[in-house]
Scaffold this motif. Sequence first.
Motif, PDB file in Angstrom:
ATOM      1  N   LYS A  50       0.804  -1.224   0.000  1.00 53.41           N
ATOM      2  CA  LYS A  50       0.000   0.000   0.000  1.00 53.41           C
ATOM      3  C   LYS A  50       0.837   1.275   0.000  1.00 53.41           C
ATOM      4  N   ASN A  51       2.043   1.221   0.534  1.00 48.61           N
ATOM      5  CA  ASN A  51       2.854   2.433   0.615  1.00 48.61           C
ATOM      6  C   ASN A  51       3.741   2.641  -0.616  1.00 48.61           C
ATOM      7  N   ARG A  52       3.650   1.757  -1.606  1.00 48.48           N
ATOM      8  CA  ARG A  52       4.470   1.882  -2.812  1.00 48.48           C
ATOM      9  C   ARG A  52       3.908   2.969  -3.724  1.00 48.48           C
ATOM     10  N   LYS A  53       4.801   3.659  -4.419  1.00 49.09           N
ATOM     11  CA  LYS A  53       4.396   4.713  -5.342  1.00 49.09           C
ATOM     12  C   LYS A  53       4.199   4.128  -6.731  1.00 49.09           C
ATOM     13  N   VAL A  54       3.235   4.684  -7.444  1.00 49.18           N
ATOM     14  CA  VAL A  54       2.923   4.257  -8.807  1.00 49.18           C
ATOM     15  C   VAL A  54       3.032   5.476  -9.706  1.00 49.18           C
ATOM     16  N   TYR A  55       3.659   5.288 -10.847  1.00 51.45           N
ATOM     17  CA  TYR A  55       3.811   6.357 -11.815  1.00 51.45           C
ATOM     18  C   TYR A  55       3.154   5.945 -13.123  1.00 51.45           C
ATOM     19  N   THR A  56       2.468   6.896 -13.763  1.00 53.97           N
ATOM     20  CA  THR A  56       1.876   6.633 -15.072  1.00 53.97           C
ATOM     21  C   THR A  56       2.561   7.511 -16.099  1.00 53.97           C
ATOM     22  N   GLN A  57       2.664   6.972 -17.308  1.00 51.80           N
ATOM     23  CA  GLN A  57       3.347   7.687 -18.369  1.00 51.80           C
ATOM     24  C   GLN A  57       2.374   8.590 -19.111  1.00 51.80           C
ATOM     25  N   GLN A  58       2.808   9.809 -19.356  1.00 53.38           N
ATOM     26  CA  GLN A  58       2.020  10.738 -20.147  1.00 53.38           C
ATOM     27  C   GLN A  58       1.966  10.233 -21.584  1.00 53.38           C
ATOM     28  N   ARG A  59       0.799  10.248 -22.203  1.00 55.37           N
ATOM     29  CA  ARG A  59       0.665   9.763 -23.580  1.00 55.37           C
ATOM     30  C   ARG A  59       1.564  10.550 -24.515  1.00 55.37           C
ATOM     31  N   ASN A  60       2.137   9.841 -25.462  1.00 54.38           N
ATOM     32  CA  ASN A  60       3.003  10.429 -26.489  1.00 54.38           C
ATOM     33  C   ASN A  60       4.167  11.209 -25.887  1.00 54.38           C
ATOM     34  N   SER A  61       4.658  10.750 -24.755  1.00 52.28           N
ATOM     35  CA  SER A  61       5.748  11.432 -24.077  1.00 52.28           C
ATOM     36  C   SER A  61       6.545  10.421 -23.266  1.00 52.28           C
ATOM     37  N   SER A  62       7.716  10.838 -22.851  1.00 46.81           N
ATOM     38  CA  SER A  62       8.524   9.980 -21.992  1.00 46.81           C
ATOM     39  C   SER A  62       8.505  10.473 -20.550  1.00 46.81           C
TER      40      SER A  62
END
Length: 81
Positions: A41-53
């Motif tokens: 539960k304490n882990r961070k999640v990152y999502t990628q912006q579309r058409n970007s790095s």
Amino acid sequence: MASKLRRNEANCEEASALKEELNKKIKEQKVVVDELSNLKKNRKVYTQQRNSSIFFLADRGQTLGSCKKELDAMKRDLQDL
């Protein structure tokens, strides 16, 4: 008559190629859902912006929910084929 048969064969080959590609994407999405489900539960999640790095910090619960919805949509698309 022969041209109709060739078109039907081409359509069948195209449909099977689409099914294979969709099955591959479904398997990938299942892995993503499983990985997100098993995070602490304490882990961070990152999502990628579309058409970007560029990656942005995201809420784990919201990300998991959207991934599950996407998986369900893919399964429905596969059933429609």
